[in-house]
Design a protein around this motif. Structure first.
Motif, PDB file in Angstrom:
ATOM      1  N   GLU A  19      13.151  38.978 -21.422  1.00 15.45           N
ATOM      2  CA  GLU A  19      12.509  39.998 -22.465  1.00 15.45           C
ATOM      3  C   GLU A  19      12.923  39.985 -23.893  1.00 15.45           C
ATOM      4  O   GLU A  19      12.324  40.277 -24.669  1.00 15.45           O
ATOM      5  CB  GLU A  19      11.844  41.186 -21.708  1.00 15.45           C
ATOM      6  CG  GLU A  19      11.047  41.242 -20.554  1.00 15.45           C
ATOM      7  CD  GLU A  19       9.565  40.926 -21.049  1.00 15.45           C
ATOM      8  OE1 GLU A  19       9.055  41.273 -22.291  1.00 15.45           O
ATOM      9  OE2 GLU A  19       8.957  40.006 -20.469  1.00 15.45           O
ATOM     10  N   PHE A  20      14.104  40.349 -23.639  1.00 10.77           N
ATOM     11  CA  PHE A  20      14.977  40.779 -24.967  1.00 10.77           C
ATOM     12  C   PHE A  20      15.047  39.623 -25.986  1.00 10.77           C
ATOM     13  O   PHE A  20      15.018  39.720 -26.949  1.00 10.77           O
ATOM     14  CB  PHE A  20      16.515  41.336 -24.704  1.00 10.77           C
ATOM     15  CG  PHE A  20      17.205  41.586 -25.584  1.00 10.77           C
ATOM     16  CD1 PHE A  20      17.023  42.771 -26.140  1.00 10.77           C
ATOM     17  CD2 PHE A  20      18.247  40.685 -26.112  1.00 10.77           C
ATOM     18  CE1 PHE A  20      17.763  43.139 -27.463  1.00 10.77           C
ATOM     19  CE2 PHE A  20      19.130  41.181 -27.256  1.00 10.77           C
ATOM     20  CZ  PHE A  20      18.755  42.340 -27.734  1.00 10.77           C
ATOM     21  N   LEU A  21      15.366  38.346 -25.098  1.00  9.33           N
ATOM     22  CA  LEU A  21      15.451  37.067 -25.963  1.00  9.33           C
ATOM     23  C   LEU A  21      14.137  36.845 -26.647  1.00  9.33           C
ATOM     24  O   LEU A  21      13.944  36.287 -27.820  1.00  9.33           O
ATOM     25  CB  LEU A  21      15.896  36.010 -25.193  1.00  9.33           C
ATOM     26  CG  LEU A  21      17.316  35.934 -24.685  1.00  9.33           C
ATOM     27  CD1 LEU A  21      17.625  34.873 -23.893  1.00  9.33           C
ATOM     28  CD2 LEU A  21      18.258  36.048 -25.979  1.00  9.33           C
ATOM     29  N   GLY A  22      13.056  37.189 -25.860  1.00  7.89           N
ATOM     30  CA  GLY A  22      11.700  36.942 -26.739  1.00  7.89           C
ATOM     31  C   GLY A  22      11.439  38.102 -27.513  1.00  7.89           C
ATOM     32  O   GLY A  22      10.846  37.448 -28.670  1.00  7.89           O
ATOM     33  N   PHE A  23      11.872  39.140 -27.608  1.00 12.03           N
ATOM     34  CA  PHE A  23      11.770  39.966 -28.551  1.00 12.03           C
ATOM     35  C   PHE A  23      12.630  39.792 -29.754  1.00 12.03           C
ATOM     36  O   PHE A  23      12.033  39.636 -30.854  1.00 12.03           O
ATOM     37  CB  PHE A  23      12.313  41.306 -28.028  1.00 12.03           C
ATOM     38  CG  PHE A  23      12.474  42.394 -29.086  1.00 12.03           C
ATOM     39  CD1 PHE A  23      11.286  43.060 -29.849  1.00 12.03           C
ATOM     40  CD2 PHE A  23      13.650  42.933 -29.650  1.00 12.03           C
ATOM     41  CE1 PHE A  23      11.301  44.032 -30.803  1.00 12.03           C
ATOM     42  CE2 PHE A  23      13.734  43.840 -30.849  1.00 12.03           C
ATOM     43  CZ  PHE A  23      12.763  44.453 -31.092  1.00 12.03           C
ATOM     44  N   ILE A  24      13.751  38.915 -29.500  1.00 13.79           N
ATOM     45  CA  ILE A  24      14.501  38.547 -30.632  1.00 13.79           C
ATOM     46  C   ILE A  24      13.727  37.302 -31.307  1.00 13.79           C
ATOM     47  O   ILE A  24      13.761  37.238 -32.706  1.00 13.79           O
ATOM     48  CB  ILE A  24      16.126  38.140 -30.222  1.00 13.79           C
ATOM     49  CG1 ILE A  24      16.818  39.444 -29.654  1.00 13.79           C
ATOM     50  CG2 ILE A  24      16.802  37.374 -31.104  1.00 13.79           C
ATOM     51  CD1 ILE A  24      17.282  40.312 -30.585  1.00 13.79           C
TER      52      ILE A  24
END
Length: 158
Positions: A19-24
């Motif tokens: 999720e975090f990498l998607g946000f980035i």
């Protein structure tokens, strides 16, 4: 109470790596698009500035030779626009591939160094500065050859 529980679940989900990498990735894409729009504005303003400068030299001033602005300054305008176009291409390539294309970056750098050499006033530079430019050109040229060789080798399946 249900609101806080849902908020806690959302926060827990956002802390997962995926999720975090998607946000980035979303942020990177947004920044790239903003940079693209800014670069288009810079290019358009630069072209208008070049046209105004050429128009003034051709129609408003009594030409001495042909241009009152030195031809070197005009070449500098053109090369600035070319460098801006290359930077826009770098940003566009990043948006398409989500990776920096090293070959494009090196070409842009070579154009920038070439621009510096073309508009260089030899009366105002030292020998050490010329050596520095020569080393920069040599290093960029070698880098370009290495990257190009590696890209060809990768595409040919070696």
């Amino acid at each position: 109470m249900g609101f806080f529980r849902d908020l806690s679940r959302q926060a827990k989900r956002m802390t997962s790596d995926e999720e975090f990498l998607g946000f980035i990735k979303v942020i990177e894409s947004l920044v790239s698009k903003i940079l693209s729009l800014a670069m288009v504005a810079v290019i358009l303003i630069s072209v208008v500035d070049l046209i105004i400068s050429l128009g003034q030299d051709l129609f408003l001033h009594q030409p001495v030779g042909f241009f009152t602005t030195t031809i070197i300054k005009i070449f500098g305008f053109f090369l600035n626009i070319l460098i801006a176009l290359e930077l826009l291409e770098n940003i566009t390539a990043y948006l398409k591939n989500h990776a920096v294309q090293v070959e494009l970056v090196i070409i842009t750098s070579l154009i920038a160094v070439a621009r510096k050499i073309i508009i260089l006033d030899l009366k105002e530079v030292t020998g050490l500065q010329l050596i520095g430019l020569a080393i920069a050109i040599l290093a960029l040229s070698i880098s370009f050859l290495i990257v190009r060789f590696m890209n060809k080798r990768t595409h040919n399946g070696h």
